[in-house]
Scaffold this motif. Sequence first.
Motif, PDB file in Angstrom:
ATOM      1  N   TRP A 321       0.845  -1.196   0.000  1.00  0.00           N
ATOM      2  CA  TRP A 321       0.000   0.000   0.000  1.00  0.00           C
ATOM      3  C   TRP A 321       0.879   1.244   0.000  1.00  0.00           C
ATOM      4  O   TRP A 321       1.634   1.486   0.930  1.00  0.00           O
ATOM      5  CB  TRP A 321      -0.920  -0.014   1.222  1.00  0.00           C
ATOM      6  CG  TRP A 321      -1.935  -1.103   1.159  1.00  0.00           C
ATOM      7  CD1 TRP A 321      -1.778  -2.408   1.520  1.00  0.00           C
ATOM      8  CD2 TRP A 321      -3.268  -0.994   0.661  1.00  0.00           C
ATOM      9  NE1 TRP A 321      -2.926  -3.118   1.286  1.00  0.00           N
ATOM     10  CE2 TRP A 321      -3.861  -2.275   0.763  1.00  0.00           C
ATOM     11  CE3 TRP A 321      -4.026   0.061   0.147  1.00  0.00           C
ATOM     12  CZ2 TRP A 321      -5.168  -2.526   0.366  1.00  0.00           C
ATOM     13  CZ3 TRP A 321      -5.336  -0.189  -0.244  1.00  0.00           C
ATOM     14  CH2 TRP A 321      -5.889  -1.458  -0.135  1.00  0.00           C
ATOM     15  N   TYR A 322       0.742   2.031  -1.055  1.00  0.00           N
ATOM     16  CA  TYR A 322       1.524   3.255  -1.191  1.00  0.00           C
ATOM     17  C   TYR A 322       0.978   4.348  -0.264  1.00  0.00           C
ATOM     18  O   TYR A 322      -0.192   4.311   0.126  1.00  0.00           O
ATOM     19  CB  TYR A 322       1.482   3.743  -2.641  1.00  0.00           C
ATOM     20  CG  TYR A 322       2.425   3.005  -3.563  1.00  0.00           C
ATOM     21  CD1 TYR A 322       3.500   3.658  -4.157  1.00  0.00           C
ATOM     22  CD2 TYR A 322       2.245   1.652  -3.838  1.00  0.00           C
ATOM     23  CE1 TYR A 322       4.369   2.984  -5.006  1.00  0.00           C
ATOM     24  CE2 TYR A 322       3.104   0.970  -4.676  1.00  0.00           C
ATOM     25  CZ  TYR A 322       4.165   1.639  -5.258  1.00  0.00           C
ATOM     26  OH  TYR A 322       5.025   0.961  -6.090  1.00  0.00           O
ATOM     27  N   PRO A 323       1.800   5.320   0.093  1.00  0.00           N
ATOM     28  CA  PRO A 323       1.297   6.462   0.876  1.00  0.00           C
ATOM     29  C   PRO A 323       0.120   7.120   0.158  1.00  0.00           C
ATOM     30  O   PRO A 323       0.130   7.276  -1.061  1.00  0.00           O
ATOM     31  CB  PRO A 323       2.507   7.399   0.936  1.00  0.00           C
ATOM     32  CG  PRO A 323       3.689   6.493   0.813  1.00  0.00           C
ATOM     33  CD  PRO A 323       3.253   5.415  -0.147  1.00  0.00           C
ATOM     34  N   GLY A 324      -0.902   7.479   0.939  1.00  0.00           N
ATOM     35  CA  GLY A 324      -2.072   8.117   0.355  1.00  0.00           C
ATOM     36  C   GLY A 324      -3.173   7.144  -0.006  1.00  0.00           C
ATOM     37  O   GLY A 324      -4.201   7.545  -0.546  1.00  0.00           O
ATOM     38  N   THR A 325      -2.982   5.840   0.313  1.00  0.00           N
ATOM     39  CA  THR A 325      -4.019   4.850   0.048  1.00  0.00           C
ATOM     40  C   THR A 325      -4.736   4.501   1.349  1.00  0.00           C
ATOM     41  O   THR A 325      -4.357   4.949   2.427  1.00  0.00           O
ATOM     42  CB  THR A 325      -3.420   3.582  -0.589  1.00  0.00           C
ATOM     43  OG1 THR A 325      -2.329   3.115   0.220  1.00  0.00           O
ATOM     44  CG2 THR A 325      -2.907   3.873  -1.987  1.00  0.00           C
ATOM     45  N   VAL A 326      -5.783   3.656   1.250  1.00  0.00           N
ATOM     46  CA  VAL A 326      -6.696   3.460   2.370  1.00  0.00           C
ATOM     47  C   VAL A 326      -6.020   2.952   3.638  1.00  0.00           C
ATOM     48  O   VAL A 326      -6.332   3.399   4.738  1.00  0.00           O
ATOM     49  CB  VAL A 326      -7.851   2.519   1.953  1.00  0.00           C
ATOM     50  CG1 VAL A 326      -7.350   1.143   1.575  1.00  0.00           C
ATOM     51  CG2 VAL A 326      -8.889   2.425   3.057  1.00  0.00           C
ATOM     52  N   TRP A 327      -5.074   1.998   3.528  1.00  0.00           N
ATOM     53  CA  TRP A 327      -4.424   1.464   4.720  1.00  0.00           C
ATOM     54  C   TRP A 327      -3.111   2.166   5.031  1.00  0.00           C
ATOM     55  O   TRP A 327      -2.394   1.773   5.946  1.00  0.00           O
ATOM     56  CB  TRP A 327      -4.181  -0.041   4.562  1.00  0.00           C
ATOM     57  CG  TRP A 327      -5.437  -0.835   4.438  1.00  0.00           C
ATOM     58  CD1 TRP A 327      -5.800  -1.649   3.410  1.00  0.00           C
ATOM     59  CD2 TRP A 327      -6.524  -0.885   5.370  1.00  0.00           C
ATOM     60  NE1 TRP A 327      -7.037  -2.194   3.629  1.00  0.00           N
ATOM     61  CE2 TRP A 327      -7.507  -1.743   4.828  1.00  0.00           C
ATOM     62  CE3 TRP A 327      -6.779  -0.275   6.606  1.00  0.00           C
ATOM     63  CZ2 TRP A 327      -8.710  -2.010   5.483  1.00  0.00           C
ATOM     64  CZ3 TRP A 327      -7.977  -0.546   7.252  1.00  0.00           C
ATOM     65  CH2 TRP A 327      -8.917  -1.403   6.694  1.00  0.00           C
ATOM     66  N   ASN A 328      -2.794   3.188   4.265  1.00  0.00           N
ATOM     67  CA  ASN A 328      -1.556   3.929   4.498  1.00  0.00           C
ATOM     68  C   ASN A 328      -1.764   5.400   4.145  1.00  0.00           C
ATOM     69  O   ASN A 328      -1.046   5.966   3.323  1.00  0.00           O
ATOM     70  CB  ASN A 328      -0.434   3.314   3.643  1.00  0.00           C
ATOM     71  CG  ASN A 328       0.938   3.844   4.001  1.00  0.00           C
ATOM     72  OD1 ASN A 328       1.137   4.406   5.078  1.00  0.00           O
ATOM     73  ND2 ASN A 328       1.883   3.685   3.090  1.00  0.00           N
ATOM     74  N   PRO A 329      -2.786   6.041   4.751  1.00  0.00           N
ATOM     75  CA  PRO A 329      -3.175   7.389   4.323  1.00  0.00           C
ATOM     76  C   PRO A 329      -2.149   8.470   4.609  1.00  0.00           C
ATOM     77  O   PRO A 329      -2.005   9.407   3.829  1.00  0.00           O
ATOM     78  CB  PRO A 329      -4.474   7.639   5.103  1.00  0.00           C
ATOM     79  CG  PRO A 329      -4.354   6.764   6.311  1.00  0.00           C
ATOM     80  CD  PRO A 329      -3.626   5.539   5.842  1.00  0.00           C
ATOM     81  N   GLY A 330      -1.436   8.358   5.729  1.00  0.00           N
ATOM     82  CA  GLY A 330      -0.501   9.419   6.086  1.00  0.00           C
ATOM     83  C   GLY A 330       0.942   8.972   6.124  1.00  0.00           C
ATOM     84  O   GLY A 330       1.812   9.690   6.628  1.00  0.00           O
ATOM     85  N   GLY A 331       1.215   7.777   5.595  1.00  0.00           N
ATOM     86  CA  GLY A 331       2.571   7.247   5.648  1.00  0.00           C
ATOM     87  C   GLY A 331       3.510   7.913   4.657  1.00  0.00           C
ATOM     88  O   GLY A 331       3.089   8.593   3.724  1.00  0.00           O
ATOM     89  N   ARG A 332       4.801   7.676   4.865  1.00  0.00           N
ATOM     90  CA  ARG A 332       5.810   8.230   3.965  1.00  0.00           C
ATOM     91  C   ARG A 332       6.493   7.154   3.136  1.00  0.00           C
ATOM     92  O   ARG A 332       7.288   7.463   2.255  1.00  0.00           O
ATOM     93  CB  ARG A 332       6.866   8.990   4.776  1.00  0.00           C
ATOM     94  CG  ARG A 332       6.306  10.214   5.494  1.00  0.00           C
ATOM     95  CD  ARG A 332       7.407  10.985   6.196  1.00  0.00           C
ATOM     96  NE  ARG A 332       6.893  12.193   6.833  1.00  0.00           N
ATOM     97  CZ  ARG A 332       7.649  13.063   7.493  1.00  0.00           C
ATOM     98  NH1 ARG A 332       8.966  12.845   7.605  1.00  0.00           N
ATOM     99  NH2 ARG A 332       7.106  14.128   8.044  1.00  0.00           N
ATOM    100  N   ARG A 333       6.193   5.902   3.451  1.00  0.00           N
ATOM    101  CA  ARG A 333       6.793   4.809   2.698  1.00  0.00           C
ATOM    102  C   ARG A 333       5.750   3.731   2.443  1.00  0.00           C
ATOM    103  O   ARG A 333       4.691   3.700   3.075  1.00  0.00           O
ATOM    104  CB  ARG A 333       7.982   4.223   3.459  1.00  0.00           C
ATOM    105  CG  ARG A 333       7.618   3.618   4.799  1.00  0.00           C
ATOM    106  CD  ARG A 333       8.851   3.115   5.533  1.00  0.00           C
ATOM    107  NE  ARG A 333       9.740   4.216   5.865  1.00  0.00           N
ATOM    108  CZ  ARG A 333      10.910   4.064   6.470  1.00  0.00           C
ATOM    109  NH1 ARG A 333      11.343   2.846   6.777  1.00  0.00           N
ATOM    110  NH2 ARG A 333      11.658   5.112   6.762  1.00  0.00           N
TER     111      ARG A 333
END
Length: 384
Positions: A321-333
Amino acid sequence: MKYRFGKPKRRTQRSDNLWILDLLEDSSLVNELNDNRDIWTARQPQSGLCVVCKGSRMLCGKTRCPVMLRVNSFARSVPLIKTLNIFGASPPSVFVGRVGYPYVYAGPMVPPIHEDTSLYDLPELWFGKTIDEIVRFRSMLIRGKHRVHVRRFEEAGKILDVTRELALASRATDVELSLKKHPRGSIVLNADVQPFGPSAPIRDLRMSSARWDHQLEKVYYDTDLRAKSAVLEVYSRGVMVTKIQRAFSVGAFGVKPQRRLVPTRWSITAVDSMISKDLIERVKEFPLINEYRLYESSYLENQFEVLMMPDAWSYEAIEAWYPGTVWNPGGRRVVMFGDWEGYSGRSSYAEIGGCYYAARLAVCELLTKERRQASVVVLREARP
């Protein structure tokens, strides 16, 4: 947090969330939403980029704003739902909720239009459709709700009887849905929540005469046939998986005293799991493939790579899951997780959820068709 738009006390006073109306380009849609604020609600997550972005800066990384797509689709349906009586051709479609289980809300989903709506609830036919098309016709489905206990649904009366008949229908069927309240819709200020139409509690439900799917009808009246056997039987006779899931959710299968409603979300995974597990036992009897294979597909920001290797059956599903997707909304990696099973299978529910079983069913169908066995790895990238 939930916001409800109400009419301002003075013309100069303005709700903070009316920025949604400012982003609509079609003035007629703005007027529809502005004049009917009592039938729609905007909901925002406790944190996220959507409210900050307000559909203009694309902070999620997407090229188009999914929230505004839903707003536009919902606004176009407003003129059709300003009534307590909905007339339309159901795909057919029903929905059984899971909140409050074992007391759940169940009922039909009806678009206020008269045409062939079969596509609206057959995901098998959606591949190749744009996200705009899918959101548009899904947002048209008005959900009627009737509260019922999952084990006592046959005591719930006419509404559940008609809902079950609709679930077993072979084609789009005319439905008259009488509601206790005007349908209300939610516009969720989150780019990763699936679109859905407005809903309201049911006062009465009527349906035109409908022809049942013959294969589903046979197992429905076989009250000594276990649910799993019923699922496998109709699948072997060519009934589409979505139709099996729909019938399973309304308690149409199984030994009579044990029949129950199954929330739609659970029924989808249960049917995928039962069918694929049965196919796996067949796959194990076939010879190995004699080559390494790589299948790939890209659709709606999802990239799939399926690797098949000439070895005894095993299966693994890995998601990124890329940053900005449902399970990684605020991640950087990129965040990765997965699950697997060996030759002997698994006894616990896969942690990555229903997608594990949906993909397992797909690869098993291919191997069964080719009468071959393989070790399979499914890789999925979810991109913003």
